[in-house]
Design a protein around this motif. Sequence first.
Motif, PDB file in Angstrom:
ATOM      1  N   GLY A  15       0.806  -1.210   0.000  1.00  0.00           N
ATOM      2  CA  GLY A  15       0.000   0.000   0.000  1.00  0.00           C
ATOM      3  C   GLY A  15       0.840   1.261   0.000  1.00  0.00           C
ATOM      4  N   ILE A  16       0.231   2.372   0.373  1.00  0.00           N
ATOM      5  CA  ILE A  16       0.891   3.680   0.319  1.00  0.00           C
ATOM      6  C   ILE A  16       0.722   4.440   1.637  1.00  0.00           C
ATOM      7  N   ARG A  17       0.512   3.725   2.738  1.00  0.00           N
ATOM      8  CA  ARG A  17       0.271   4.390   4.020  1.00  0.00           C
ATOM      9  C   ARG A  17       1.403   5.338   4.388  1.00  0.00           C
ATOM     10  N   ASP A  18       2.624   4.830   4.393  1.00  0.00           N
ATOM     11  CA  ASP A  18       3.764   5.645   4.816  1.00  0.00           C
ATOM     12  C   ASP A  18       4.031   6.779   3.843  1.00  0.00           C
ATOM     13  N   GLN A  19       3.928   6.501   2.542  1.00  0.00           N
ATOM     14  CA  GLN A  19       4.169   7.536   1.541  1.00  0.00           C
ATOM     15  C   GLN A  19       3.143   8.658   1.636  1.00  0.00           C
ATOM     16  N   LEU A  20       1.897   8.305   1.901  1.00  0.00           N
ATOM     17  CA  LEU A  20       0.850   9.310   2.018  1.00  0.00           C
ATOM     18  C   LEU A  20       1.066  10.179   3.253  1.00  0.00           C
ATOM     19  N   PHE A  21       1.420   9.557   4.368  1.00  0.00           N
ATOM     20  CA  PHE A  21       1.693  10.332   5.576  1.00  0.00           C
ATOM     21  C   PHE A  21       2.918  11.214   5.396  1.00  0.00           C
ATOM     22  N   ASN A  22       3.967  10.682   4.779  1.00  0.00           N
ATOM     23  CA  ASN A  22       5.181  11.472   4.558  1.00  0.00           C
ATOM     24  C   ASN A  22       4.891  12.710   3.716  1.00  0.00           C
ATOM     25  N   SER A  23       4.013  12.570   2.734  1.00  0.00           N
ATOM     26  CA  SER A  23       3.683  13.709   1.876  1.00  0.00           C
ATOM     27  C   SER A  23       3.005  14.814   2.673  1.00  0.00           C
ATOM     28  N   PHE A  24       2.055  14.453   3.525  1.00  0.00           N
ATOM     29  CA  PHE A  24       1.360  15.457   4.330  1.00  0.00           C
ATOM     30  C   PHE A  24       2.281  16.048   5.397  1.00  0.00           C
ATOM     31  N   TYR A  25       3.110  15.203   5.991  1.00  0.00           N
ATOM     32  CA  TYR A  25       4.037  15.697   7.013  1.00  0.00           C
ATOM     33  C   TYR A  25       5.023  16.694   6.409  1.00  0.00           C
ATOM     34  N   LEU A  26       5.557  16.362   5.246  1.00  0.00           N
ATOM     35  CA  LEU A  26       6.488  17.260   4.574  1.00  0.00           C
ATOM     36  C   LEU A  26       5.789  18.549   4.151  1.00  0.00           C
ATOM     37  N   LEU A  27       4.529  18.437   3.747  1.00  0.00           N
ATOM     38  CA  LEU A  27       3.747  19.615   3.368  1.00  0.00           C
ATOM     39  C   LEU A  27       3.585  20.568   4.545  1.00  0.00           C
ATOM     40  N   VAL A  28       3.208  20.036   5.703  1.00  0.00           N
ATOM     41  CA  VAL A  28       3.007  20.874   6.889  1.00  0.00           C
ATOM     42  C   VAL A  28       4.310  21.542   7.307  1.00  0.00           C
ATOM     43  N   LEU A  29       5.396  20.776   7.297  1.00  0.00           N
ATOM     44  CA  LEU A  29       6.684  21.324   7.706  1.00  0.00           C
ATOM     45  C   LEU A  29       7.153  22.417   6.741  1.00  0.00           C
ATOM     46  N   THR A  30       6.920  22.220   5.461  1.00  0.00           N
ATOM     47  CA  THR A  30       7.317  23.228   4.472  1.00  0.00           C
ATOM     48  C   THR A  30       6.529  24.521   4.645  1.00  0.00           C
ATOM     49  N   ILE A  31       5.237  24.407   4.887  1.00  0.00           N
ATOM     50  CA  ILE A  31       4.415  25.592   5.095  1.00  0.00           C
ATOM     51  C   ILE A  31       4.851  26.338   6.348  1.00  0.00           C
ATOM     52  N   LEU A  32       5.158  25.606   7.411  1.00  0.00           N
ATOM     53  CA  LEU A  32       5.600  26.242   8.655  1.00  0.00           C
ATOM     54  C   LEU A  32       6.912  27.002   8.467  1.00  0.00           C
TER      55      LEU A  32
END
Length: 298
Positions: free
Chosen positions: A57-74
Amino acid sequence: MKQQKVNQRATFLITAVVLLVVVLLIGILSYLLIAGLPHVSWHFLTSSAASFTAGGGIRDQLFNSFYLLVLTILISLPIALGAGIYLNEYAKDSFFNQLLRTTIEVLSSLPSVVVGLFCYLFFVIQLQIGFSILAGSLALTFFNLPLLTRSIEEALHTVPNLQREAGLALGLSNWKTITNVLLPVALPGILTGVILSCGRIFGEAAALIFTAGQSAINVDYSNWNPFAATSFLNPLRPAETLAVHIWKVNTEATTPDAVSISYGSSVILILVLLLFNFCARFLGQRLYQKLTATTKKR
């Protein structure tokens, strides 16, 4: 009569181009949805990726994408907010400010591979951060800053000068006028720019190959300690995002169901990007209506 015919031909040509773009977009989305939706399931979204066996599946990849998105915005939003305020409210017509605007434009036009390679040499190698979410966020900040800065500057530019004059007439300082008057009015445009930049961050792959890495370690989602090596909140761990996963699956093809994983991942990526765009339009309109209604009541 001649001018009317020219106007009709121009209108027909513009309409035809717009319809062509719409048809192409609908065709691409329809193909991806028809080919990919059958491969999307709850198991696909909640299970980890498999290297050599089918059914991953893509569980880890999907979470990594959102986590990286939040960190980049911050990281990028405070910088972009300060730059946008300076360029619209304080910057004069000088050589330095023209150079600053040119630098922002050049930065926005740099190829993602070039920026990724630079961030790899500087952050990953020179600063020894290693392949990590933090390195990927710093790399994506280079892409996010020009778009966010222009969005914030344009949102502030659309605020009528009457608002500035009213704040100054009430005895507010220039900074108080900006923070208490201009920013609330420009909030819909700023929020729209933030959400649209989120879509660009979420779909980026080239720069992350050199910075965030192409591997996703087994993380413990019950470990909330960001300093633990296996914690899902650790920003210094390598993290393969969804866009990088699609590229990797297509290039390596080590799993028997590589095509299914690629189609399913592409559908999820497209749906998230569409969600970002719809949210930008919806929230922007709602905030604008709310602010204008408040102004009319007063």
